[in-house]
Enzyme design. Structure first.
Site, PDB file in Angstrom:
ATOM      1  N   ILE A  85       0.813  -1.511  -0.034  1.00 33.76           N
ATOM      2  CA  ILE A  85      -0.233  -0.031   0.122  1.00 33.76           C
ATOM      3  C   ILE A  85       1.177   1.361  -0.047  1.00 33.76           C
ATOM      4  O   ILE A  85       1.980   1.220   1.039  1.00 33.76           O
ATOM      5  CB  ILE A  85      -0.794   0.098   1.008  1.00 33.76           C
ATOM      6  CG1 ILE A  85      -1.905   1.327   1.225  1.00 33.76           C
ATOM      7  CG2 ILE A  85      -0.316   0.157   3.018  1.00 33.76           C
ATOM      8  CD1 ILE A  85      -3.286   0.758   1.669  1.00 33.76           C
ATOM      9  N   CYS A  86      -0.014   1.958  -1.007  1.00 31.01           N
ATOM     10  CA  CYS A  86       0.814   3.770  -1.015  1.00 31.01           C
ATOM     11  C   CYS A  86       2.455   3.078  -1.130  1.00 31.01           C
ATOM     12  O   CYS A  86       2.102   3.210  -2.357  1.00 31.01           O
ATOM     13  CB  CYS A  86       1.303   4.060   1.075  1.00 31.01           C
ATOM     14  SG  CYS A  86       1.265   6.291   0.592  1.00 31.01           S
ATOM     15  N   HIS A  87       3.413   3.827  -0.972  1.00 31.65           N
ATOM     16  CA  HIS A  87       5.127   3.630  -0.747  1.00 31.65           C
ATOM     17  C   HIS A  87       5.295   2.594  -1.141  1.00 31.65           C
ATOM     18  O   HIS A  87       6.201   1.648  -1.728  1.00 31.65           O
ATOM     19  CB  HIS A  87       5.313   4.754   0.203  1.00 31.65           C
ATOM     20  CG  HIS A  87       5.591   6.027  -0.485  1.00 31.65           C
ATOM     21  ND1 HIS A  87       3.939   7.004  -0.295  1.00 31.65           N
ATOM     22  CD2 HIS A  87       6.007   6.837  -1.204  1.00 31.65           C
ATOM     23  CE1 HIS A  87       4.029   8.065  -0.709  1.00 31.65           C
ATOM     24  NE2 HIS A  87       5.037   8.037  -1.231  1.00 31.65           N
ATOM     25  N   GLY A  88       4.437   1.457  -0.850  1.00 35.17           N
ATOM     26  CA  GLY A  88       4.392   0.172  -0.441  1.00 35.17           C
ATOM     27  C   GLY A  88       5.913  -0.571  -1.902  1.00 35.17           C
ATOM     28  O   GLY A  88       6.643  -1.029  -2.203  1.00 35.17           O
ATOM     29  N   GLN A 141       7.117   0.695  -4.041  1.00 34.81           N
ATOM     30  CA  GLN A 141       8.327   0.725  -4.579  1.00 34.81           C
ATOM     31  C   GLN A 141       9.408  -0.091  -4.232  1.00 34.81           C
ATOM     32  O   GLN A 141      10.368  -0.291  -4.644  1.00 34.81           O
ATOM     33  CB  GLN A 141       9.068   2.073  -3.564  1.00 34.81           C
ATOM     34  CG  GLN A 141       8.443   3.626  -3.607  1.00 34.81           C
ATOM     35  CD  GLN A 141       8.960   4.415  -2.960  1.00 34.81           C
ATOM     36  OE1 GLN A 141       9.089   4.971  -1.808  1.00 34.81           O
ATOM     37  NE2 GLN A 141       9.438   6.027  -3.560  1.00 34.81           N
TER      38      GLN A 141
END
Length: 184
Positions: free
Chosen positions: A115-118, A120
């Site tokens: 989730i979100c910047h995960g 990356q």
């Protein structure tokens, strides 16, 4: 069923704590680990909020206690992987052991939720090529450069592609966790 959560300092507080507790409440064992830290060590979290600025705001969150040792992690011991967002993925993706673990889950086609910047971490591990992936909008360029089809979703939505569940941010927890648990 055991789920591995790779987390670290300045992970987004809600994205760390809410899935950790919700999955436990549903009967899953969640092992929360961080490189160079052991069971009982803490990580600092940050709270990201959407307050009308051009990007999210950031405030210091809680201390979160890790419940397993990173050094003893073996992907074969887990049924699934969870990667929360925040700022932690920025530095976790530089760790070759983290990347190797993510690749092991992907090559075994085990469920992975991020989730979100995960995402990356997923792009750094080169495991999203050809997949439909959502993430926080600022991650769109690297998701595309990693060969994935970036899917712009509302902040409360999530998407599943094969063994992968992704979402843009913590407001998606209901949809995100529902889709992840469907894979489990």
């Amino acid at each position: 069923m055991k789920i591995l959560m790779i987390t670290g300092d300045y992970v987004e507080d809600y994205e760390n704590m809410v899935p950790f507790q919700a999955l436990q409440a549903c009967g899953y064992q969640i092992d929360a680990v961080c490189p160079n830290k052991r069971k009982g060590d803490t990580i600092a979290t940050s709270i990201h909020d959407f307050e009308g600025a051009q990007t999210y705001s950031e405030k210091r969150g809680h201390n979160f206690t890790l419940n397993a040792d990173f050094a003893s992690v073996k992907a074969d011991d887990y049924a699934a992987l969870y990667l929360p967002g925040g700022r932690a993925p920025e530095y976790l993706r530089l760790n070759p052991e983290v990347i190797a673990i993510i690749r092991a889950f992907a090559s075994a086609n085990k469920p992975i939720a991020s989730i979100c910047h995960g995402p990356q971490l997923l792009t750094a591990a080169d495991v999203v090529r050809g997949k439909r992936v959502s993430a926080y909008p600022a991650c769109e360029p690297e998701v595309k450069m990693a060969g994935a089809d970036y899917v712009a979703l509302e902040m409360d939505q999530a998407i599943t592609d094969g063994n992968l569940v992704t979402a843009p941010a913590w407001p998606a927890h209901p949809a995100f966790l529902q889709q992840f648990m469907a894979l489990l």
